[in-house]
Every structure is written in structure tokens, then in C-alpha cells.
Design a protein around this motif. Structure first.
Motif, mmCIF file in Angstrom:
data_model
loop_
_atom_site.group_PDB
_atom_site.id
_atom_site.type_symbol
_atom_site.label_atom_id
_atom_site.label_comp_id
_atom_site.label_asym_id
_atom_site.label_seq_id
_atom_site.Cartn_x
_atom_site.Cartn_y
_atom_site.Cartn_z
ATOM 1 N N VAL A 179 9.716 7.054 30.523
ATOM 2 C CA VAL A 179 10.565 7.582 29.451
ATOM 3 C C VAL A 179 10.094 8.936 28.914
ATOM 4 C CG1 VAL A 179 11.533 5.402 28.693
ATOM 5 C CG2 VAL A 179 9.335 6.142 27.766
ATOM 6 N N SER A 208 6.132 12.948 22.355
ATOM 7 C CA SER A 208 7.327 13.295 23.119
ATOM 8 C C SER A 208 6.982 14.459 24.039
ATOM 9 C CB SER A 208 8.466 13.679 22.178
ATOM 10 O OG SER A 208 8.141 14.857 21.467
ATOM 11 N N GLU A 252 18.085 14.730 19.199
ATOM 12 C CA GLU A 252 17.951 13.783 20.321
ATOM 13 C C GLU A 252 16.475 13.455 20.582
ATOM 14 O OE1 GLU A 252 21.949 15.041 22.833
ATOM 15 O OE2 GLU A 252 20.059 16.096 23.189
ATOM 16 N N GLU A 277 15.561 10.893 17.946
ATOM 17 C CA GLU A 277 16.130 9.570 18.180
ATOM 18 C C GLU A 277 15.487 8.860 19.375
ATOM 19 O OE1 GLU A 277 20.245 10.586 18.269
ATOM 20 O OE2 GLU A 277 20.322 10.719 16.068
ATOM 21 N N SER A 278 15.302 9.581 20.479
ATOM 22 C CA SER A 278 14.761 8.883 21.642
ATOM 23 C C SER A 278 13.292 8.542 21.432
ATOM 24 C CB SER A 278 14.977 9.689 22.929
ATOM 25 O OG SER A 278 14.338 10.922 22.822
ATOM 26 N N ASP A 292 12.954 5.429 19.323
ATOM 27 C CA ASP A 292 13.197 4.226 20.128
ATOM 28 C C ASP A 292 11.954 3.831 20.912
ATOM 29 O OD1 ASP A 292 15.748 4.184 19.211
ATOM 30 O OD2 ASP A 292 16.668 5.007 21.032
#
Lengths: 349, 163
Positions: free
Chosen positions: A199, A222, A232, A235-236, A239
Motif C-alpha cells: 500500500v 506515506s 487523498e 485519507e489513504s 486507512d
């Protein structure tokens, strides 16, 4: 100035946010460069100082940096540099000498602005516990305000231009420090790492890039800054963190089902060692603190606060310990002082 | 940490290779790790190579053909080795190669963040200040004191306007 920082922990270690036992802190950072200047590594000394002057002027005009602490790296001793790195206020990259490099830190240590590190500007916002929204909003808000007086290097089709291609685009990176003792004790770390690799996040040790994992604390960050908007990214990443925390909770349940006594024994032994050892290395301290932390998480330890454990970990680090005791110490003396500091701190609970 | 083989992508895998009875540990990106584990030739310069050694390894043709950034003089192979751009111009000097790198790292070479207007003046001022400082030094060196006085006044005005 630095004396103010010794003896108190920064706000982001206050254990005030969501799930503070599992999420030590949340962080957001943006990388920016000024238009019209070579990136710091290629920039000559005079211009680097000029860039620093401009950035300092822009930052100090903002309310967020009122009464800020400013440290020019070339003026700091080695010990002070490591002290700031242990607090995550400067990166290991900034430890190396070089004129025109500096860090500007807000009074409450929730904002840090590194100047002339890999990029002209590395702005970071910190918060205790899980609070990605707060750090995300804060870092972009301050970045925008700085951008009203400074001119950032920005070109279509790439967006903000950075020294390293891994940061090009939004220059935004979100990260959390997670305590994942359940996953480690139940030997599921490899599974987690396999899933996280899919991911597009990175998993590292306590101080980021190239550092070891101590006390089951992992830094998850990230990775993408092109092809995704800032929102985005938030948000990702949120998660991914939620999924990781669920995995940690399930691992703890499995441990309690299958090896309850062994787990409780490990927790209580760790607490006993921390409370009575005469010598403690940082690595050991981090391991025992992790077990006690897990003890709080699964409701086996009540009389110790997560905040205390955060502080123990911070001040057990070599530079913090030396600043706390006000003298330079070799490894052996540090182990002795560390043990006595930890013992006193736990007794005061 | 960047991959020690291609020096472009992030190293994610610790690769242990045993060659002629000697152990070698490499930090690699998944793509290079796969290539190396299949026994494919390594690309890029060895990690401990000196610039002279590189010059020797590369043929003269290869060197002259190399792209160099007009902004900071960085060549593409220097960029590939360090994994860092030298300035904003590098992004455009290395053309399509840069796009390919972004595709590999981010899966995209397109910015999707919020827009930013670049109409600002600060860096303009700083550059002018540096120019004047250099001119002043030159005038003093050449004992052209009239010119030096004029530049000094202009510099002073510029600095006042900055405050």
C-alpha cells in the motif's frame, strides 16, 4: 535557550490524543524550495545564508512562531545537535556541519522548520496520539502563510520541486510512531510488513530512515506525492493506520487467549527490572518500557501513565540523559544514571 | 536510504550475496533485488567508486553525450548516483528520463495537489543583492571608488526596502 527544553517533554509526547498507548505521535511535513536558488547541497555559503535570512524573516512574522527557538546548526555542540535529533526536531541529515543551516522551533514544539537541510524548507507539525487531521491542517496552513512572502519553486506538470524525486509534487509526507508490541510478540511482523509494502507506505525505526527499531516502536510514513492530492494522501494514510491498529488489537487478543500467563509474566518482570535495575542500556529500557506499555494497553497495569513512559523513553536517550544530568558521560556511566533516573521516575508515580 | 544499485529508488530489501566465498550485504529496491537475484548484470556505478574511476570506466563518447543541467551543471549520471536534483532546472534538463523515474517511484508523473501562484518578488531581491555585492567587491579591487560608492548606496537602498 536549550536549557528551557531540558527537563520538560514536548507536547507531542503528552499522550493526550487518540489511542496514545499505541500511537505515540502523529506528524506531517512538507518540503519546499525557494524559486531562483539552487537546492541547498549545490548552493554556495553566502546564498545559503541569504536563504536562511529570508525564511527566518517570513517565519518569525507568523503568530505560530512567536517567541520561537532558533538554532543555527554550525553554532551548536555535537551533544546539542543529537539532543534536537532525539526530539525529532531536526533530522539526522542536519547533524552534519554546514553554515546557513538552521532550525526554527515553535515554543510548544508542535512546529519545526528546518532550513537548508535537503530542501530549503522542511516544515513539520507534531501532535500527540492519533491526530493526522490536526497536523495535516496545521502544516499546510503555515506553509501557505509562508508562501505569501516567499516564492516556492513550483512548475507544471510536477508541482513543488524538491531535491529528492521521492518528495516531488505535494512535498507532503504523513507519519505516525506506532507501538506494535502485540504484533511483534505474536511473531506477525513479517505479515504486517508484507501487507504494508503493497500500500505504498514505508516502515522504519524510531528516527526514520536507516535507523533500528527500538522498543517495538515503528515509524510508518506515506510515500506518494505525485498522482495524489493532499486530501487523498490523508485519507489513504488514515486507512492504513486504522488497519494496522486493528491488526495490533487482534494480535493482543490472540496473545491473551494463547499465552496469558507468559505475557503477564513478561509485563510484570519488565516493570520489576525497570524499578530496581542498577544498570540499564537504552535498548533494554526501550524493550521493558514497551512491555509495560502493553500492560497498560491490555488493562494489567493501572498505576503508571503512558505519558510517564513517553518521558522515560525520551530522557533515556544518550543526549537527553547527559543534558538532564548536566555533564558529558560515557556509555557505562550513562547506563548507571539511566537506571537511577528510571527508578526515581517510576517511584514518583 | 536509496538503493545501492540504481541509486534512484528507495532501498527496501537487504540483499545478501555470496560471491567467491565472500559475503556482501546490499540495500536494494525491490526491482534491483529481483534483477540481482536472477543473476542479471548490475547497472549503475559501484557504491564506492571514485569520480576518476568512473571517468575511466566510461568511454569518452559516453561522457560528451551526457545531458548536463544548464542551471547547476549536474549531469544525469551524477543525478543517478546521488538520487538528488541540484536545482529546479534539472527537472527539465533531463527530459523524459525524469518522467520515467516518477512513474517508477510514484506510479505517476502528474501533480494533483492544490495550485500555487508563483508571482512573488523576494528571490528577485536577494539575487540583486548578491549581484551588487559582487560588483562592489570588484570596484574596490580595481580601486574604482566612485563606482564603489554608487553601488554601496544602491545596496543600502535595496536593503532598506527589504526591511
Amino acid at each position: 535557550m536549550m536549557r528551557d527544553m531540558v527537563e520538560r517533554a514536548p507536547r507531542w509526547l503528552s499522550a493526550e490524543g487518540k489511542f496514545p498507548e499505541m500511537v505515540i505521535s502523529s506528524r506531517a511535513r512538507v518540503a519546499r524550495n525557494l524559486e531562483g536558488f539552487l537546492f541547498p547541497a549545490k548552493l554556495d555559503k553566502t546564498l545559503r545564508k541569504g536563504v536562511l535570512k529570508e525564511i527566518k524573516k517570513a517565519a518569525l512574522s507568523l503568530p505560530e512562531f512567536r517567541d520561537a527557538l532558533i538554532f543555527e546548526i554550525s553554532e551548536l555542540s555535537d551533544l546539542d545537535r543529537v539532543f534536537l535529533a532525539e526530539r525529532h526536531l531536526i533530522s539526522l541529515d542536519l547533524l552534519a556541519d554546514g553554515e546557513g543551516k538552521a532550525v526554527i522551533i515553535s515554543r510548544d514544539e508542535t512546529l519545526s522548520l528546518m532550513v537548508n537541510e535537503e530542501d530549503h524548507i522542511r516544515l513539520q507539525a507534531f501532535a500527540p496520539g492519533l491526530n493526522l487531521e490536526e497536523v495535516f491542517e496545521k502544516v499546510l496552513q503555515v506553509e501557505q502563510k509562508l508562501g505569501e512572502t516567499l516564492s516556492y519553486a513550483y512548475r507544471e506538470p510536477y508541482g513543488f520541486l524538491t531535491s529528492c524525486p521521492t518528495n516531488t509534487g505535494t512535498g507532503l509526507r504523513l507519519s505516525v510512531l506506532l507501538h506494535l508490541a502485540g504484533i511483534v510478540y505474536s511473531k506477525q511482523l513479517e505479515g504486517l510488513l508484507r501487507n504494508l509494502a503493497k500500500v505504498k507506505v514505508s516502515v522504519r525505526g524510531l528516527y526514520g530512515e536507516g535507523t533500528n527499531v527500538e522498543g517495538n516502536v515503528f515509524q510508518i510514513s506515506s510515500l506518494l506525492s505525485l498522482g495524489v492530492s493532499e486530501k487523498e494522501t490523508l485519507e489513504s494514510f488514515r486507512d492504513v493506520v486504522e488497519i494496522t491498529l486493528d491488526f495490533e488489537r487482534k494480535s493482543r487478543e490472540i496473545l491473551l487467549e494463547n499465552m496469558k500467563e507468559a505475557l503477564e509474566d513478561k509485563i510484570q518482570r519488565s516493570l520489576a527490572i525497570l524499578s530496581s535495575a542498577r544498570l540499564l542500556s537504552f535498548k533494554e529500557t526501550a524493550e521493558y518500557v514497551s512491555a509495560v506499555r502493553l500492560g497498560i494497553g491490555i488493562g494489567k497495569i493501572f498505576d503508571i501513565k503512558v505519558k510517564t513512559l513517553n518521558e522515560l523513553l525520551l530522557f533515556s536517550q544518550p543526549a537527553h540523559l547527559q543534558k538532564l544530568f548536566g555533564k558529558e558521560m560515557g556509555p557505562q556511566e550513562r547506563d548507571e544514571k539511566r537506571a537511577s533516573y528510571v527508578k526515581t521516575k517510576l517511584k514518583a508515580e | 536510504m536509496l538503493c545501492e544499485n540504481c541509486k534512484i529508488r528507495e532501498a527496501k530489501i537487504t540483499f545478501v550475496e555470496v560471491k567467491d566465498g565472500k559475503k556482501r550485504v546490499l540495500h536494494l529496491c525491490p526491482i534491483c533485488a529481483e534483477k540481482l537475484s536472477l543473476g542479471l548484470p548490475e547497472k549503475g556505478a559501484p557504491a564506492d567508486e571514485l569520480p576518476e574511476e568512473r571517468a575511466e570506466r566510461e568511454s569518452p563518447e559516453e561522457r560528451t553525450q551526457e545531458l548536463a543541467c544548464p542551471g547547476c551543471g549536474m549531469t544525469f549520471s551524477e543525478f543517478a548516483k546521488k538520487g538528488r536534483f541540484g536545482c529546479a532546472e534539472c527537472y527539465f534538463a533531463f527530459g523524459e528520463k525524469v518522467k520515467e523515474i516518477f512513474e517508477e517511484i510514484h506510479g505517476s508523473a502528474l501533480y494533483r495537489g492544490r495550485r500555487y501562484s508563483t508571482d512573488r518578488k523576494v528571490s528577485e531581491l536577494l539575487r540583486r543583492e548578491k549581484e551588487l555585492e559582487e560588483a562592489l567587491e570588484k570596484a574596490v579591487r580595481e580601486e574604482n571608488f566612485e563606482e564603489a560608492a554608487r553601488i554601496r548606496d544602491e545596496l543600502q537602498k535595496l536593503r532598506e526596502s527589504e526591511q
